[in-house]
Design an enzyme around this catalytic site. Sequence first.
Site, short mmCIF file in Angstrom:
data_model
loop_
_atom_site.label_atom_id
_atom_site.label_comp_id
_atom_site.label_asym_id
_atom_site.label_seq_id
_atom_site.Cartn_x
_atom_site.Cartn_y
_atom_site.Cartn_z
N TYR A 1 -3.24 -0.68 10.12
CA TYR A 1 -3.08 -0.95 8.69
C TYR A 1 -1.72 -0.48 8.21
O TYR A 1 -1.02 -1.18 7.46
CB TYR A 1 -4.21 -0.25 7.93
CG TYR A 1 -4.22 -0.49 6.44
CD1 TYR A 1 -4.85 -1.60 5.91
CD2 TYR A 1 -3.64 0.42 5.56
CE1 TYR A 1 -4.90 -1.82 4.53
CE2 TYR A 1 -3.66 0.21 4.19
CZ TYR A 1 -4.30 -0.90 3.68
OH TYR A 1 -4.33 -1.12 2.32
N SER B 1 0.86 -1.18 0.00
CA SER B 1 0.00 0.00 0.00
C SER B 1 0.90 1.23 0.00
O SER B 1 2.10 1.14 0.28
CB SER B 1 -0.88 -0.01 1.25
OG SER B 1 -1.49 1.24 1.48
#
Length: 255
Positions: A159, A146
């Site tokens: 996350y 990501s």
Amino acid sequence: MSHALFDLSGRTALVTGSSRGLGRAIAEGLARAGARLIVNGVDPARVEAAVAEIRAVGYAVEGSTFDVTDEAGIIEAFTHFDAAGTEIDILVNNAGIQVRKPLIEFSSAEWRKVIETNLTSAFVVGREAAKRMIPRKRGKIINIGSLASELARPTVGPYTAAKGGIKNLTRSMAVEWAANGVQANAIGPGYMLTDMNEALVKNPEFSAWLMSRIPSKRWGRPDELVGAAVFLASTASDYVNGQIIYVDGGMLAAM
């Protein structure tokens, strides 16, 4: 350049979390390049529906329903693959979740759930795949990172920790398994039009901020990850190892 470099015919690809979203787009892209697919998810009905839809357009596909946070279930799935004579040539560790709230409001249970789903699962599924790839001296592992593998934003602390971990887990896989013909790399998607980002897409303030940050001035589409996935799954990337390719519209390049 020959398209044969990117031909995945004769190879089997397992994509975790591929009954919808980014995983589904990546899986279908690998199928278009010739790979036989194994679609994974935790919902049997959703997996069956995805398999039926992909098979209806002519691709070779089967389903494997297991929870990527259940180590025993993962081992059972790979034992089943072994018994069926199914060799996983390509693994895409895509399954993931998101929980948004200020870091001081996260419970330990919520933290662990995000870490286990987004990071630990890539280790466990990757380990089981590598145990089979190493004796065969070939294999491709693609972890999904990501922008959060590099940068942080408020309200997504677990996350961010998990995706930062994915970056270095990928490097660890590469340095340990490269000599055995296994390439481990990652893809770092930017802001994509997915169910996970629906709340952000509908937030005018956030969308305005995002458009001011992305040189491409738009959200990404899930199918725009396919090129990187096919490259990393193919012989074209046989000397690429431990890398992360960002597909982000140029966001990380901009100040």
